[in-house]
Write a protein that holds these residues in place. Structure first.
Motif, mmCIF file in Angstrom:
data_model
loop_
_atom_site.group_PDB
_atom_site.id
_atom_site.type_symbol
_atom_site.label_atom_id
_atom_site.label_comp_id
_atom_site.label_asym_id
_atom_site.label_seq_id
_atom_site.Cartn_x
_atom_site.Cartn_y
_atom_site.Cartn_z
ATOM 1 N N ALA A 1 82.719 29.747 -33.022
ATOM 2 C CA ALA A 1 82.502 28.334 -32.467
ATOM 3 C C ALA A 1 83.258 27.772 -31.635
ATOM 4 C CB ALA A 1 82.249 27.464 -33.915
ATOM 5 N N ARG A 2 82.801 27.104 -30.656
ATOM 6 C CA ARG A 2 83.601 26.731 -29.608
ATOM 7 C C ARG A 2 83.187 25.256 -29.239
ATOM 8 N NH1 ARG A 2 87.060 29.722 -30.945
ATOM 9 N NH2 ARG A 2 87.671 31.479 -29.775
ATOM 10 N N PHE A 3 82.140 24.913 -30.106
ATOM 11 C CA PHE A 3 81.326 23.459 -29.792
ATOM 12 C C PHE A 3 81.079 23.097 -31.236
ATOM 13 C CE2 PHE A 3 81.091 25.943 -25.939
ATOM 14 C CZ PHE A 3 81.229 24.993 -25.126
ATOM 15 N N GLU A 4 80.590 21.622 -31.442
ATOM 16 C CA GLU A 4 80.088 21.184 -32.331
ATOM 17 C C GLU A 4 78.785 20.491 -32.078
ATOM 18 O OE1 GLU A 4 83.032 19.761 -36.003
ATOM 19 O OE2 GLU A 4 83.026 18.563 -34.286
ATOM 20 N N LEU A 5 77.637 20.546 -32.897
ATOM 21 C CA LEU A 5 76.552 19.841 -32.700
ATOM 22 C C LEU A 5 76.801 18.726 -33.470
ATOM 23 C CD1 LEU A 5 73.657 19.291 -31.873
ATOM 24 C CD2 LEU A 5 72.880 20.794 -33.468
ATOM 25 N N VAL A 6 76.552 17.477 -32.836
ATOM 26 C CA VAL A 6 76.831 16.006 -33.530
ATOM 27 C C VAL A 6 75.208 15.249 -33.643
ATOM 28 C CG1 VAL A 6 77.872 13.865 -33.644
ATOM 29 C CG2 VAL A 6 78.995 15.944 -32.856
ATOM 30 N N LEU A 7 74.807 15.178 -34.840
ATOM 31 C CA LEU A 7 73.710 14.687 -34.859
ATOM 32 C C LEU A 7 73.684 13.177 -35.833
ATOM 33 C CD1 LEU A 7 71.664 15.470 -37.730
ATOM 34 C CD2 LEU A 7 72.510 17.495 -36.650
ATOM 35 N N GLU A 8 72.800 12.370 -35.496
ATOM 36 C CA GLU A 8 72.971 11.076 -35.939
ATOM 37 C C GLU A 8 71.988 11.255 -37.506
ATOM 38 O OE1 GLU A 8 72.297 6.215 -35.030
ATOM 39 O OE2 GLU A 8 71.490 7.904 -33.780
ATOM 40 N N ALA A 9 72.446 11.372 -38.575
ATOM 41 C CA ALA A 9 71.770 11.487 -39.744
ATOM 42 C C ALA A 9 71.022 10.375 -40.269
ATOM 43 C CB ALA A 9 72.790 12.126 -40.687
ATOM 44 N N GLY A 10 71.306 9.201 -39.651
ATOM 45 C CA GLY A 10 70.574 8.006 -40.093
ATOM 46 C C GLY A 10 71.071 7.689 -41.617
#
Length: 127
Positions: free
Chosen positions: A93-102
């Motif tokens: 991994a060279r990146f992160e997926l950031v998501l708004e979980a609510g």
């Protein structure tokens, strides 16, 4: 509980995969798949609202949907260079997926469907 989740998520659901090294952005499951369903459990007795960070290999965008099929805001961001020097880290991994979980309830869970698209995130470097 597992049987009910399999019925909701589909018979091919594998509940045995988990990521114990998210603190160093290492998760073979999210790094090796372009499409998957994420089950998030809230172990607290109170409702929480949070962002989730998942290690991914590339800077491609992801289509993220909640359990009702509604689109969820997400963004792929680069990992800090210092993280690549953490002893014992074995990750592509060279990146992160950031998501708004609510928000989701205390002692409850929620699911997200994620699929990598062909588009790349646009990164703007500050001069």
């Amino acid at each position: 509980m597992a049987d009910g989740l399999r019925a909701d998520l589909g018979t091919s659901c594998d509940l045995s995969s988990h990521c114990p090294f998210l603190n160093i952005s290492q998760c073979a499951f999210t790094e090796s798949r372009s499409r998957f369903t994420l089950l998030v459990y809230n172990p607290q007795a109170k409702e929480v609202s949070t962002f989730l960070r998942l290690p991914v290999e590339t800077d491609h965008k992801y289509s993220v949907r909640d359990s009702s099929g509604k689109a969820v805001r997400s963004q792929v961001v680069p990992l800090p260079e210092e993280l690549f020097r953490v002893p014992g880290r074995s990750s592509t991994a060279r990146f992160e997926l950031v998501l708004e979980a609510g928000s989701f309830p205390g002692l409850g869970s929620t699911t997200f469907s994620l699929e990598r698209t062909g588009e790349r995130e646009i990164t703007i470097n500050a001069a």
